[in-house]
Write an enzyme that holds these catalytic residues in place. Structure first.
Site, PDB file in Angstrom:
ATOM      1  N   ALA A  92      30.942  44.249  -1.185  1.00 31.18           N
ATOM      2  CA  ALA A  92      29.824  43.698  -1.958  1.00 31.18           C
ATOM      3  C   ALA A  92      30.312  43.235  -3.320  1.00 31.18           C
ATOM      4  CB  ALA A  92      28.760  44.776  -2.132  1.00 31.18           C
ATOM      5  N   ARG A  98       0.805  -1.233   0.000  1.00 32.32           N
ATOM      6  CA  ARG A  98       0.000   0.000   0.000  1.00 32.32           C
ATOM      7  C   ARG A  98       0.836   1.282   0.000  1.00 32.32           C
ATOM      8  NH1 ARG A  98      -4.003  -0.903   4.740  1.00 32.32           N
ATOM      9  NH2 ARG A  98      -2.525  -2.540   5.310  1.00 32.32           N
ATOM     10  N   GLN A 103      14.838 -13.728   3.883  1.00 34.95           N
ATOM     11  CA  GLN A 103      13.613 -14.533   3.785  1.00 34.95           C
ATOM     12  C   GLN A 103      13.237 -14.501   2.305  1.00 34.95           C
ATOM     13  OE1 GLN A 103       9.984 -12.796   5.251  1.00 34.95           O
ATOM     14  NE2 GLN A 103       8.972 -14.769   5.515  1.00 34.95           N
TER      15      GLN A 103
HETATM   16  C1  UD1 Z   1       0.614  -8.510  12.528  1.00 30.68           C
HETATM   17  C2  UD1 Z   1       0.052  -9.572  13.475  1.00 30.68           C
HETATM   18  C3  UD1 Z   1      -1.164  -9.009  14.188  1.00 30.68           C
HETATM   19  C4  UD1 Z   1      -0.780  -7.730  14.927  1.00 30.68           C
HETATM   20  C5  UD1 Z   1      -0.180  -6.747  13.936  1.00 30.68           C
HETATM   21  C6  UD1 Z   1       0.330  -5.543  14.658  1.00 30.68           C
HETATM   22  C7  UD1 Z   1       0.534 -11.674  12.362  1.00 30.68           C
HETATM   23  C8  UD1 Z   1       0.002 -12.800  11.577  1.00 30.68           C
HETATM   24  N1  UD1 Z   1      -0.337 -10.729  12.711  1.00 30.68           N
HETATM   25  O1  UD1 Z   1      -0.322  -8.318  11.500  1.00 30.68           O
HETATM   26  O2  UD1 Z   1      -1.652  -9.952  15.118  1.00 30.68           O
HETATM   27  O3  UD1 Z   1      -1.920  -7.185  15.555  1.00 30.68           O
HETATM   28  O4  UD1 Z   1       0.926  -7.332  13.252  1.00 30.68           O
HETATM   29  O5  UD1 Z   1       0.747  -4.631  13.693  1.00 30.68           O
HETATM   30  O6  UD1 Z   1       1.711 -11.662  12.687  1.00 30.68           O
HETATM   31  N2  UD1 Z   1       6.955  -9.543   7.485  1.00 30.68           N
HETATM   32  C9  UD1 Z   1       8.051 -10.255   7.080  1.00 30.68           C
HETATM   33  N3  UD1 Z   1       7.887 -11.358   6.315  1.00 30.68           N
HETATM   34  C10 UD1 Z   1       6.664 -11.813   5.954  1.00 30.68           C
HETATM   35  C11 UD1 Z   1       5.539 -11.070   6.373  1.00 30.68           C
HETATM   36  C12 UD1 Z   1       5.708  -9.955   7.153  1.00 30.68           C
HETATM   37  O7  UD1 Z   1       9.192  -9.884   7.388  1.00 30.68           O
HETATM   38  O8  UD1 Z   1       6.598 -12.824   5.255  1.00 30.68           O
HETATM   39  C13 UD1 Z   1       7.148  -8.336   8.292  1.00 30.68           C
HETATM   40  C14 UD1 Z   1       6.599  -7.100   7.638  1.00 30.68           C
HETATM   41  O9  UD1 Z   1       7.595  -6.503   6.825  1.00 30.68           O
HETATM   42  C15 UD1 Z   1       6.203  -6.242   8.808  1.00 30.68           C
HETATM   43  C16 UD1 Z   1       5.884  -7.254   9.911  1.00 30.68           C
HETATM   44  O10 UD1 Z   1       6.429  -8.474   9.488  1.00 30.68           O
HETATM   45  O11 UD1 Z   1       7.258  -5.423   9.243  1.00 30.68           O
HETATM   46  C17 UD1 Z   1       4.380  -7.381  10.151  1.00 30.68           C
HETATM   47  O12 UD1 Z   1       3.766  -7.911   9.013  1.00 30.68           O
HETATM   48  P1  UD1 Z   1       2.318  -7.445   8.567  1.00 30.68           P
HETATM   49  O13 UD1 Z   1       1.968  -8.178   7.325  1.00 30.68           O
HETATM   50  O14 UD1 Z   1       2.236  -5.984   8.533  1.00 30.68           O
HETATM   51  O15 UD1 Z   1       1.432  -8.016   9.753  1.00 30.68           O
HETATM   52  P2  UD1 Z   1      -0.012  -7.508  10.151  1.00 30.68           P
HETATM   53  O16 UD1 Z   1      -0.978  -7.981   9.136  1.00 30.68           O
HETATM   54  O17 UD1 Z   1       0.025  -6.070  10.439  1.00 30.68           O
END
Ligand code: UD1
Ligand code: CA
Length: 467
Positions: free
Chosen positions: A385, A16, A76
């Site tokens: 100047a 986003r 990753q």
């Molecule tokens: C996550 C939590 C949710 C919590 C919220 C708080 C999970 C499944 N859910 O959701 O319970 O309330 O954070 O903000 O964990 N990332 C990786 N690799 C991946 C996926 C994500 O490094 O494969 C990193 C992202 O870059 C990010 C963080 O993990 O910095 C959080 O991931 P995001 O997808 O934003 O999790 P939320 O859906 O917000």
């Protein structure tokens, strides 16, 4: 003390944001989101060698941003969820007793929370401690599930996407900051599945698995629910930028700095300002800028990586980069100082004067429209100047030396390398190509001739102008 690893999850793209840059490298409050999280971890007392960053989307950019630090990049390859990210990091933390897991896109995270999670996990000998928040406004976060029979026990986290209407009413939310004992985390990760709407490995599913295996899971309620505000798009980026700027301005005001219209002033996190200094509207103090006490930085001035002593006046719309300004000096309006400019005590640099890699001695003046580059100006000299140091011959830069008490007349052109001795005068409009001895007068211009009556004769003989 438990051997601790800290893992920051930063592999996600942040769709986003609509950006080619990974989300964690966007800036809020004057530094990247990732740098803010790393700063909190370091302030909590962890060494760089204990910190690992899980990177995937834009890995090279994340690596470049951390270059020089002893922080480990943990690749990753495919972003299959937060659980998968912690699994990808396992070689980094598996030999530790506990692992703190943080999200790299939450720049309001405090050092106290990072330290508190690790300490609490140890003190309770818990299998996991997770930060929770109960903000007033609803957020689409994971909800904390507790056992109705034993409400002190956390038994799981349900993600917003799969929560029932009843679960959505739970106000206790998962902040996204955890400390796990390494062994139960490893066991829970090994059994993670992807049976959810995203088809991802949810780190949050490890909580139920740990609880079911008899591990104790405790909450670490955040004192400030703002701490777990993350960034998903540029609107939220602007909101957190504003919040971080507000906090920095407030800290300086509480330390004795007057700030007019603080919402218009931009202060980077490492900036220092002494007491009784006044920052007017629209000032920007960037990078490692340090401003002394009793200074006044007037409206719209922009300073990057500058050092100002006490009692310095910077008038409006001056732009200063990597410059040093000593006590009592005054600048502007519209002064430009570039890298290596050193303005001595009580010196005056005025409007439309540019100074680069030059030292201006105590009490000297260059008040209007000048370029001073690669020069050394002594004390109490006057640079008139329009004076230009011609420091560049198209290939090399050359130095100009102006002695103590020298007087450079207006519109002089000093062709470097050249030296003007102490107390010497340079006549206005001169082009100076040779050294001027101390106390001499240098005249380097064509002698004036007057032709009496010339203009009147021309008016009589010239054809009348067309109107
Ligand atoms: C996550 C939590 C949710 C919590 C919220 C708080 C999970 C499944 N859910 O959701 O319970 O309330 O954070 O903000 O964990 N990332 C990786 N690799 C991946 C996926 C994500 O490094 O494969 C990193 C992202 O870059 C990010 C963080 O993990 O910095 C959080 O991931 P995001 O997808 O934003 O999790 P939320 O859906 O917000
Ligand atoms: Ca998120």
């Amino acid at each position: 003390m438990s051997k601790t690893a800290v893992v920051i999850l930063a592999a996600g793209r942040g769709t986003r944001m609509r950006s080619q840059q990974p989300k964690v490298l966007h800036q809020a409050g004057g530094r990247t989101l990732l740098a803010s999280v790393v700063a909190a971890v370091r302030a909590a007392g962890f060494a760089e060698g204990q910190i690992g960053v899980v990177a995937g989307y834009g890995l090279a950019a994340v690596q470049a941003c951390l270059s020089g630090a002893a922080i480990r990049i943990l690749p990753q390859e495919r972003q299959q969820g937060t659980g998968d990210a912690v699994l990808a990091a396992q070689p980094f933390w598996s030999a530790c007793d506990q692992v703190v897991v943080l999200h790299g896109d939450m720049p309001l995270l405090s050092a106290a929370t990072v330290a508190g999670l690790a300490q609490q996990r140890e003190a309770l000998a818990a299998a996991a401690v997770l930060a929770t928040a109960a903000p007033a406004e609803p957020r689409a976060y994971g909800r904390i599930l507790r056992d109705p029979a034993r409400p002190e026990a956390i038994v799981g986290i349900v993600e917003d996407r799969v929560a029932t209407a009843e679960q959505k009413r739970i106000r206790e939310l998962n902040a996204g900051f955890y400390c796990f004992a390494a062994a139960p985390l490893a066991a829970a990760l090994a059994r993670l599945g992807t049976d959810n709407p995203h088809g991802e490995y949810y780190l949050t599913d490890t909580i139920a698995a740990i609880a079911q295996a008899g591990g104790r899971v405790a909450a670490f309620p955040l004192a400030d629910p703002q701490e777990c505000l993350g960034i998903n798009d540029r609107v939220e980026l602007a909101q957190l930028d504003q919040e971080l700027r507000r906090r920095k301005a407030e800290a300086l005001m509480r330390a004795g700095v007057t700030i007019q219209l603080p919402g218009t002033v931009i202060l980077d996190p490492d900036v220092e300002v002494g007491a009784d200094t006044i920052l007017e509207a629209g000032v920007q103090l960037l990078g490692a800028t340090r401003v002394g006490a009793h200074c006044r930085i007037r409206a719209g001035a922009i300073l990057s990586d500058c050092r100002l002593a006490d009692h310095v006046l910077v008038r409006p719309y001056s732009v200063l980069e990597s410059a040093v300004v000593e006590s009592g000096a005054s600048l502007g309006p519209f002064t430009r100082l570039r890298e290596g400019a050193v303005i001595g005590p009580d010196a005056h640099i005025g409007n439309f004067v540019e100074v680069k890699k030059s030292r201006i001695g105590a009490g000297s003046k260059a008040n209007h429209l000048a370029y001073i580059g690669d020069a050394t100006v002594g004390a109490k000299a006057n640079v008139g100047a329009g004076t230009i140091t011609c420091n560049y011959d198209g290939v090399h830069k050359h130095p100009t030396v102006i002695g103590d008490g020298a007087f450079i007349g207006s519109n002089a052109t000093l062709v470097a390398p050249v030296e003007i001795g102490d107390g010497a005068y340079v006549a206005a409009g001169s082009v100076v190509t040779e050294a001027v001895p101390g106390d001499a007068l240098a005249l380097g211009r064509a002698r004036q001739t007057n032709k009496p009556g010339w203009a009147a004769r021309r008016r009589q003989t010239a054809p009348p102008a067309k109107s």
